[in-house]
Structures are given as structure tokens and as C-alpha cells.
Design an enzyme around this catalytic site. Structure first.
Site, PDB file in Angstrom:
ATOM      1  N   GLN A   8      -5.206  -3.642  -4.489  1.00  0.00           N
ATOM      2  CA  GLN A   8      -4.755  -2.557  -5.493  1.00  0.00           C
ATOM      3  C   GLN A   8      -4.970  -2.745  -7.013  1.00  0.00           C
ATOM      4  O   GLN A   8      -5.107  -2.044  -7.928  1.00  0.00           O
ATOM      5  CB  GLN A   8      -3.123  -2.377  -5.375  1.00  0.00           C
ATOM      6  CG  GLN A   8      -2.769  -1.813  -4.152  1.00  0.00           C
ATOM      7  CD  GLN A   8      -1.355  -1.893  -4.037  1.00  0.00           C
ATOM      8  OE1 GLN A   8      -0.746  -2.610  -3.289  1.00  0.00           O
ATOM      9  NE2 GLN A   8      -0.774  -0.451  -4.305  1.00  0.00           N
TER      10      GLN A   8
ATOM     11  N   HIS B 159     -14.687   4.825   0.746  1.00  0.00           N
ATOM     12  CA  HIS B 159     -15.917   5.221   0.339  1.00  0.00           C
ATOM     13  C   HIS B 159     -16.158   6.468   1.386  1.00  0.00           C
ATOM     14  O   HIS B 159     -17.042   7.193   1.066  1.00  0.00           O
ATOM     15  CB  HIS B 159     -16.944   4.107   0.528  1.00  0.00           C
ATOM     16  CG  HIS B 159     -16.628   3.193  -0.678  1.00  0.00           C
ATOM     17  ND1 HIS B 159     -17.075   1.801  -0.475  1.00  0.00           N
ATOM     18  CD2 HIS B 159     -16.063   3.237  -1.835  1.00  0.00           C
ATOM     19  CE1 HIS B 159     -16.924   1.282  -1.570  1.00  0.00           C
ATOM     20  NE2 HIS B 159     -16.185   1.790  -2.394  1.00  0.00           N
TER      21      HIS B 159
ATOM     22  N   ASP C 193     -12.428   0.305  -6.266  1.00  0.00           N
ATOM     23  CA  ASP C 193     -13.841  -0.465  -6.468  1.00  0.00           C
ATOM     24  C   ASP C 193     -13.350  -1.388  -7.860  1.00  0.00           C
ATOM     25  O   ASP C 193     -13.884  -2.537  -7.760  1.00  0.00           O
ATOM     26  CB  ASP C 193     -14.754   0.810  -6.750  1.00  0.00           C
ATOM     27  CG  ASP C 193     -15.440   1.039  -5.627  1.00  0.00           C
ATOM     28  OD1 ASP C 193     -14.755   0.768  -4.301  1.00  0.00           O
ATOM     29  OD2 ASP C 193     -16.332   1.895  -5.501  1.00  0.00           O
TER      30      ASP C 193
ATOM     31  N   ARG D 229       4.011 -12.329  -7.385  1.00  0.00           N
ATOM     32  CA  ARG D 229       3.590 -12.398  -6.144  1.00  0.00           C
ATOM     33  C   ARG D 229       2.256 -11.517  -6.145  1.00  0.00           C
ATOM     34  O   ARG D 229       2.331 -10.428  -6.638  1.00  0.00           O
ATOM     35  CB  ARG D 229       4.524 -11.463  -5.248  1.00  0.00           C
ATOM     36  CG  ARG D 229       4.163 -11.227  -4.022  1.00  0.00           C
ATOM     37  CD  ARG D 229       5.242 -10.473  -3.137  1.00  0.00           C
ATOM     38  NE  ARG D 229       4.471  -9.974  -1.868  1.00  0.00           N
ATOM     39  CZ  ARG D 229       4.322  -8.804  -1.226  1.00  0.00           C
ATOM     40  NH1 ARG D 229       5.112  -7.746  -1.913  1.00  0.00           N
ATOM     41  NH2 ARG D 229       3.939  -8.554  -0.294  1.00  0.00           N
TER      42      ARG D 229
ATOM     43  N   HIS E  28      -2.272  -8.115   2.791  1.00  0.00           N
ATOM     44  CA  HIS E  28      -1.750  -6.966   2.239  1.00  0.00           C
ATOM     45  C   HIS E  28      -2.637  -5.818   2.409  1.00  0.00           C
ATOM     46  O   HIS E  28      -3.213  -5.220   1.727  1.00  0.00           O
ATOM     47  CB  HIS E  28      -1.341  -7.096   0.728  1.00  0.00           C
ATOM     48  CG  HIS E  28      -0.359  -6.170   0.205  1.00  0.00           C
ATOM     49  ND1 HIS E  28       0.881  -6.647  -0.504  1.00  0.00           N
ATOM     50  CD2 HIS E  28      -0.576  -4.615   0.298  1.00  0.00           C
ATOM     51  CE1 HIS E  28       1.558  -5.551  -0.733  1.00  0.00           C
ATOM     52  NE2 HIS E  28       0.789  -4.375  -0.513  1.00  0.00           N
TER      53      HIS E  28
ATOM     54  N   ASN F 291       2.393  -8.040   4.815  1.00  0.00           N
ATOM     55  CA  ASN F 291       3.125  -7.328   4.050  1.00  0.00           C
ATOM     56  C   ASN F 291       3.210  -6.045   4.794  1.00  0.00           C
ATOM     57  O   ASN F 291       2.355  -5.232   5.237  1.00  0.00           O
ATOM     58  CB  ASN F 291       2.308  -6.912   2.679  1.00  0.00           C
ATOM     59  CG  ASN F 291       3.152  -5.886   2.011  1.00  0.00           C
ATOM     60  OD1 ASN F 291       4.315  -6.186   1.356  1.00  0.00           O
ATOM     61  ND2 ASN F 291       2.788  -4.766   1.840  1.00  0.00           N
ATOM     62  N   GLU F 292       4.506  -5.889   5.252  1.00  0.00           N
ATOM     63  CA  GLU F 292       5.253  -4.325   5.824  1.00  0.00           C
ATOM     64  C   GLU F 292       4.246  -4.170   7.057  1.00  0.00           C
ATOM     65  O   GLU F 292       3.452  -3.228   6.993  1.00  0.00           O
ATOM     66  CB  GLU F 292       4.779  -3.320   4.818  1.00  0.00           C
ATOM     67  CG  GLU F 292       5.789  -3.500   3.517  1.00  0.00           C
ATOM     68  CD  GLU F 292       5.763  -2.508   2.559  1.00  0.00           C
ATOM     69  OE1 GLU F 292       4.884  -1.414   2.886  1.00  0.00           O
ATOM     70  OE2 GLU F 292       6.437  -2.150   1.688  1.00  0.00           O
TER      71      GLU F 292
ATOM     72  N   ASN G  32      11.255  -5.234   1.485  1.00  0.00           N
ATOM     73  CA  ASN G  32      11.008  -4.263   0.337  1.00  0.00           C
ATOM     74  C   ASN G  32      11.698  -3.059   0.684  1.00  0.00           C
ATOM     75  O   ASN G  32      11.651  -2.597   1.571  1.00  0.00           O
ATOM     76  CB  ASN G  32       9.713  -3.896   0.842  1.00  0.00           C
ATOM     77  CG  ASN G  32       8.533  -5.172   0.716  1.00  0.00           C
ATOM     78  OD1 ASN G  32       8.824  -6.423   0.471  1.00  0.00           O
ATOM     79  ND2 ASN G  32       6.929  -4.966   1.029  1.00  0.00           N
TER      80      ASN G  32
ATOM     81  N   TYR H 244      12.547   1.004  -0.924  1.00  0.00           N
ATOM     82  CA  TYR H 244      12.345   1.733  -2.061  1.00  0.00           C
ATOM     83  C   TYR H 244      13.239   3.154  -1.658  1.00  0.00           C
ATOM     84  O   TYR H 244      13.822   3.709  -2.704  1.00  0.00           O
ATOM     85  CB  TYR H 244      11.067   2.532  -1.852  1.00  0.00           C
ATOM     86  CG  TYR H 244       9.972   1.312  -2.401  1.00  0.00           C
ATOM     87  CD1 TYR H 244       9.581   1.483  -3.575  1.00  0.00           C
ATOM     88  CD2 TYR H 244       9.335   0.180  -1.143  1.00  0.00           C
ATOM     89  CE1 TYR H 244       8.557   0.531  -3.874  1.00  0.00           C
ATOM     90  CE2 TYR H 244       8.316  -0.376  -1.780  1.00  0.00           C
ATOM     91  CZ  TYR H 244       8.074  -0.534  -3.095  1.00  0.00           C
ATOM     92  OH  TYR H 244       7.071  -1.327  -3.483  1.00  0.00           O
TER      93      TYR H 244
ATOM     94  N   GLU I 134       9.959  -6.581  -2.820  1.00  0.00           N
ATOM     95  CA  GLU I 134       9.547  -5.217  -3.495  1.00  0.00           C
ATOM     96  C   GLU I 134      10.573  -4.272  -3.838  1.00  0.00           C
ATOM     97  O   GLU I 134      11.314  -4.174  -2.803  1.00  0.00           O
ATOM     98  CB  GLU I 134       8.337  -4.731  -2.561  1.00  0.00           C
ATOM     99  CG  GLU I 134       6.925  -5.232  -2.935  1.00  0.00           C
ATOM    100  CD  GLU I 134       5.940  -4.131  -2.149  1.00  0.00           C
ATOM    101  OE1 GLU I 134       6.012  -3.036  -1.795  1.00  0.00           O
ATOM    102  OE2 GLU I 134       5.025  -4.837  -1.495  1.00  0.00           O
TER     103      GLU I 134
HETATM  104  C1  PNW Z   1       4.584  -0.545  -0.345  1.00  0.00           C
HETATM  105  N1  PNW Z   1       5.568   5.157   2.820  1.00  0.00           N
HETATM  106  O1  PNW Z   1       3.532   0.427   0.318  1.00  0.00           O
HETATM  107  C2  PNW Z   1       3.352  -1.637  -0.480  1.00  0.00           C
HETATM  108  O2  PNW Z   1       3.820  -2.949  -0.074  1.00  0.00           O
HETATM  109  C3  PNW Z   1       2.770  -1.380  -1.935  1.00  0.00           C
HETATM  110  O3  PNW Z   1       1.351  -2.027  -1.626  1.00  0.00           O
HETATM  111  C4  PNW Z   1       2.943  -0.054  -2.506  1.00  0.00           C
HETATM  112  O4  PNW Z   1       2.008   0.159  -3.759  1.00  0.00           O
HETATM  113  C5  PNW Z   1       4.307   0.182  -2.794  1.00  0.00           C
HETATM  114  O5  PNW Z   1       5.128   0.061  -1.454  1.00  0.00           O
HETATM  115  C6  PNW Z   1       4.490   1.577  -3.105  1.00  0.00           C
HETATM  116  O6  PNW Z   1       3.834   2.514  -2.366  1.00  0.00           O
HETATM  117  C7  PNW Z   1       4.217   1.675   0.819  1.00  0.00           C
HETATM  118  O7  PNW Z   1       4.907   5.795   3.351  1.00  0.00           O
HETATM  119  C8  PNW Z   1       3.578   2.530   1.488  1.00  0.00           C
HETATM  120  O8  PNW Z   1       6.868   5.203   3.024  1.00  0.00           O
HETATM  121  C9  PNW Z   1       4.150   3.612   2.039  1.00  0.00           C
HETATM  122  C10 PNW Z   1       5.250   3.936   2.174  1.00  0.00           C
HETATM  123  C11 PNW Z   1       6.272   3.030   1.558  1.00  0.00           C
HETATM  124  C12 PNW Z   1       5.702   1.895   0.965  1.00  0.00           C
END
Ligand code: PNW
Length: 491
Positions: free
Chosen positions: A35, A55, A68, A93, A138, A182-183, A323, A325, A395
Site C-alpha cells: 500500500q 496490472h 506501482d 507498524r 500483508h 494480517n487478517e 483490527n 472497523y 488497526e
Molecule cells: C484492512 N472489508 O483491510 C487492511 O488490513 C488494510 O490493509 C486496509 O487498508 C484497511 O483495513 C482498510 O480497508 C480491510 O471488506 C479490507 O470488510 C477489506 C475489508 C475490511 C478491512
């Protein structure tokens, strides 16, 4: 400059109780190699699955872009460290790119440039007093390993262990906190159930489960390697990090549905590691076994763990990393009803309907609806299921679509979630770290550069990739400086 106290007053979120973090609680920010680094083909770096995907299948990326160049952090790492230091981060991190370090994917060839880059980054952080926290994987798998089946090939357990050995040997003297994977839910479910992330292969309920088992074994192999050969010298900590949607029942009637979904969303990549019995979450394992039978499969689509494998994976942690969200609500499907628009986390597989509460505002990402109390509930759920161990938020952050420097919604997101972290700590969950995603705007996977999670704005039209602090960066710096949510006066 804005008056932060002014608008939180207006929004009415000022909480009277003292909102100080415990002594020793650490704040950091995260990024990932694909990223931010760019330099996708510099020197002897080999392509990863994300190079190939962007690509060759750019129609899957919102703006058709790639990583890229991204933030060009491969060349601008000094500037990133400077900014991390300006924010006062306790830790940073980052992730290591497997095909940058091992251009063959295998451990017979080590890239000198790769080694130099990560040494510079780690040493640069340490010089500024910032602890390096490194992720081994990752999502940027070497393409040649994908060609051999990637995470669905059980041999990847050894390939990953070989890679981990090189990384620990090169950097273990200075990196003391490691995240193996990661995830896994994204690596396996988003990839194979939805087919929407690299390598773009759709194999729901089959590839996703092969991947799930192999990734748990690979994590365990990397943890055991560290435990046996490196911990005696370096005394570090290793775990994987899970991204978990908090799943709320629609009503009391649907507690079972919500719990089964949690066992899929969280238990799939935790139960085998963090419980005494090990293996798959029993409710989920039984559900898939019975369903596979009805579908005419000779055995469950979810590959079983042997007793030996169960023992091998069990207990391979030093902390629990999460993590967070967003959240979903769960209820049973009505007769004839489809699973809804959230195929991730088993909606289609386990016959549960998932959606979002109408009061949860949407961020810029299509999957992202804001529900701060979900973080506290999740932490309490994790402690109940996996015990009174150390928890780290590895995260958490907010996406916008504009390049706004006065990012009030992001500040509000951070404040609201940090408040929930404090409440979880009061509930008795031993949370020791909080990590903002992300230090600076970067390549947001299939969203390309259209959604921005950064504390720092990056001008992707500028060849120099100019970085500019947002108000959220100043908010975060103040929080770190005062160690409290109460003393942030940004006037
Ligand atoms: C995480 N979803 O990704 C990742 O660890 C990061 O690389 C990313 O940039 C960040 O959260 C924000 O997206 C996710 O579809 C990717 O629910 C997809 C999902 C959630 C988190």
C-alpha cells in the site's frame, strides 16, 4: 485552525469522567508494504499477486490504478519516519514484502536491496525512539508461489516458515513485536469467497477453507519457530491479527444467529489458537459438516484438523491482536430470502441475514458503517471466549473520499472508538496498544486511491508525493502527548 473543544461540545459527546489511558498504554500507526512502498519492480524484486492483479485485472480496481508507485515509501521512508516522529508515535507498524526480500519466494536467494531497505527503516525508527512492529504477511504473496496454489497448497506452511526464519534472523535483534498474518479472513474469505481481491480466484466454501486451515498452520509454524529458536535470544512477542466485524443480534430472538456468525467471523481464525480444546469452533464445524453432507460431498468442505495438527496450532500466541472497523446486525433468513449484500462472514454459507443499522453512518468504503460501541462489545466478547490475555488493537481508522485537511469526521471516529477502548479497559479487558490505520493515505486495495484512511494527506498527482498533516494527525499527536482524551485543545 479549528477549535476542537468547540465542536465536540456542539456534538455533545463530552464525557465527564476522566478519559486517561493507563500508564504504559502505547499508541502507534500502521501501513502495509504494497500500500505504501511502490518500487514494484526495482532491483531484483519479483511480482506479488497484487502486482499481477492490478496490472492484468485493473477493471476490478475502482480507479484502475495500482500500487506501482503508491506513496513511494521505498524512496521516501526517511520522510515517513520524520512524520511518525512528529506525531510522537510510540510504535510504527509496517509490513515486509515477501517478494522484495525473497525474489524467488523461496529462501535460497535473499535480495540485498530488500535487506538494506528494511534495515534502514528499522534503524531509522529506532533512532527516533519509535518501536518497529513488523507484519510478515500483508497480502503480497510472491506470484510464483500463487502459481503453485498459494494458500490452498499445504506446502505453503513450510514456505512461510522458511521466509519467517530469514526475517527473524535478519531483523529479530531489533524487532520485538511480530504479526505473522494480517487478517486471514480477508486472505481467505474476501479472496476465495468473493473473488474480489488478488489473485481473483472464486472458490467459495472450498478454496476459502483450504486457505483457512493452511494459514492457521503457517502461523503456528512461524510462532513455534520463533518460540524455539529466537525467543531465547530476543525475548519478543508473536501473534497474528484478525479483522473482526462485531455482529449484533437484530433482537433477543436472534442471539444464536449472531453467535454463530461471530464463530465464523472471529472463531474461524481464533478458536484453534486461543482455546483449550483447539480446532474449529464446534458450532461452525458441525454446521458445515451437515451442510456438506446434504450437498452430497463425501466429507466436510471444511478440512478437519488431525489431533496432531490441533496440538500444533493450540497456544501459538503471545497476545491477541484485533483490527476493528465496523459492525453488522444478524437475524435468521426468512424462507426464500437471499443472504443480503454482505457475502463475507458466512452470510450465504450459514443462512444468516446480515445488514447495518440505519443509524450507523457510512464511511467512504462500501463495507464501512460506523458503530463505535461495537469495539467495546467485541473486546469483551474476545475476553470471554479467549481469556484474560493481552489484547492489542492493531488497526482502527476511518475512510473519506475527499482530500480534506480539516477531517472532523475522522477525528470524531477516533475519539468515539478510543472512548470505547477506555470503557473496555474499565470492563476488565487488558488492552495495551492502539494502532491508527493509517499513517498516510495509501493504496486502498480495490478502492485504489479513491478512499483515504490517512492521518496524513498524500498528493498522488505530485511526483514527489507531497505529504501534509491533517487535523486528525494533530489530534492524534495531542492525544499521545497528553495520554488522555480530555486535554486535547487544538486551538
Ligand atoms: C484492512 N472489508 O483491510 C487492511 O488490513 C488494510 O490493509 C486496509 O487498508 C484497511 O483495513 C482498510 O480497508 C480491510 O471488506 C479490507 O470488510 C477489506 C475489508 C475490511 C478491512
Amino acid at each position: 485552525m479549528m477549535n476542537y473543544m468547540g465542536y465536540i461540545g456542539v456534538l455533545g459527546v463530552l464525557v465527564q469522567a476522566e478519559r486517561r489511558f493507563p500508564d504504559g498504554f502505547k499508541f502507534g500507526a500502521a501501513t502495509a508494504a504494497y500500500q505504501v512502498e511502490g518500487a514494484w519492480n526495482s532491483s531484483d524484486k519479483a511480482p506479488s499477486i497484487w502486482d499481477t492483479f492490478t496490472h492484468h485485472q485493473s477493471e476490478n480496481i475502482a480507479d484502475g490504478s495500482s500500487g506501482d508507485v503508491a506513496c513511494d515509501s521505498y524512496n521516501k521512508w526517511r520522510e515517513d519516519i520524520e512524520l511518525a516522529s512528529e506525531l510522537g508515535l510510540h510504535f510504527y507498524r509496517f509490513s515486509i514484502s515477501w517478494p522484495r526480500l525473497l525474489p524467488n519466494g523461496f529462501s535460497n536467494v535473499i535480495s540485498e536491496d530488500g535487506v538494506r531497505y528494511y534495515n534502514d527503516l528499522i534503524d531509522g525508527l529506532l533512532e527516533k525512539g519509535i518501536e518497529p512492529v513488523a507484519t510478515l504477511y500483508h497480502w503480497d504473496l510472491p506470484q510464483n508461489l500463487q502459481d503453485l496454489g498459494g494458500w490452498t497448497n499445504p506446502l505453503i506452511v513450510d514456505w512461510f516458515k522458511d521466509y519467517a526464519r530469514i526475517v527473524y534472523t535478519l531483523f529479530g535483534d531489533r524487532v520485538k513485536t511480530w504479526i505473522t498474518i494480517n487478517e486471514a479472513i480477508v486472505v481467505c474469505e474476501v479472496v476465495y469467497t468473493m473473488g474480489s481481491f488478488a489473485p481473483g480466484i472464486s472458490s467459495p466454501g472450498l478454496g476459502s477453507y483450504l486457505c483457512g486451515k493452511n494459514i492457521l498452520l503457517a502461523h503456528a509454524a512461524a510462532w513455534r519457530l520463533y518460540d524455539e529458536e529466537f525467543r531465547p535470544m530476543y525475548h519478543g512477542k508473536v501473534s497474528l491479527t484478525n479483522q473482526i466485524f462485531w455482529i449484533e443480534p437484530y433482537s433477543e430472538e436472534f442471539i444464536e444467529e449472531a453467535e454463530l456468525t461471530m464463530q465464523y467471523a472471529a472463531g474461524f481464525y481464533s478458536h484453534a489458537i486461543y482455546t483449550k480444546e483447539g480446532g474449529w469452533p464446534p458450532t461452525f464445524e458441525k454446521y458445515i459438516a451437515e451442510k456438506s453432507k446434504r450437498e452430497g460431498y463425501p466429507r466436510s468442505r471444511l478440512p478437519a484438523f488431525t489431533e496432531e495438527e490441533k496440538e500444533f496450532v493450540k497456544g501459538t500466541y503471545d497476545f491477541y491482536a484485533v483490527n476493528y472497523y465496523t459492525s453488522r446486525r444478524a437475524r435468521a433468513l426468512k424462507p426464500g430470502e437471499a443472504a443480503g449484500e454482505w457475502p463475507m462472514f458466512g452470510a450465504g454459507e450459514i443462512g444468516v441475514f446480515l445488514d447495518v443499522h440505519p443509524d450507523w453512518p457510512q464511511a467512504a468504503s462500501h463495507w464501512f458503517y460506523v458503530n463505535p460501541p461495537g469495539l467495546r462489545k467485541l473486546l469483551v466478547w474476545l475476553k470471554k471466549n479467549y481469556g484474560d490475555i493481552e489484547y492489542m488493537i492493531i488497526e482502527n481508522g476511518y475512510s473519506t473520499s475527499e482530500r480534506d485537511l480539516n477531517d472532523i469526521k475522522r477525528i470524531q471516529y477516533y475519539e468515539d472508538h478510543l472512548e470505547q477502548v477506555l470503557l473496555a479497559i474499565k470492563d476488565g479487558v487488558n488492552v495495551t496498544r492502539y494502532t491508527a490505520w493509517t499513517l498516510l493515505d495509501n493504496y486502498e486495495w480495490t478502492d485504489g486511491y479513491t478512499s483515504k484512511f490517512g492521518l496524513i494527506d498524500v498528493d498522488f498527482n505530485d511526483p514527489a508525493r507531497k505529504r501534509t498533516l491533517r487535523d486528525s494527525a494533530r489530534f492524534y499527536a495531542k492525544l499521545i502527548e497528553t495520554h488522555s482524551l480530555d486535554d486535547i485543545n487544538m486551538v
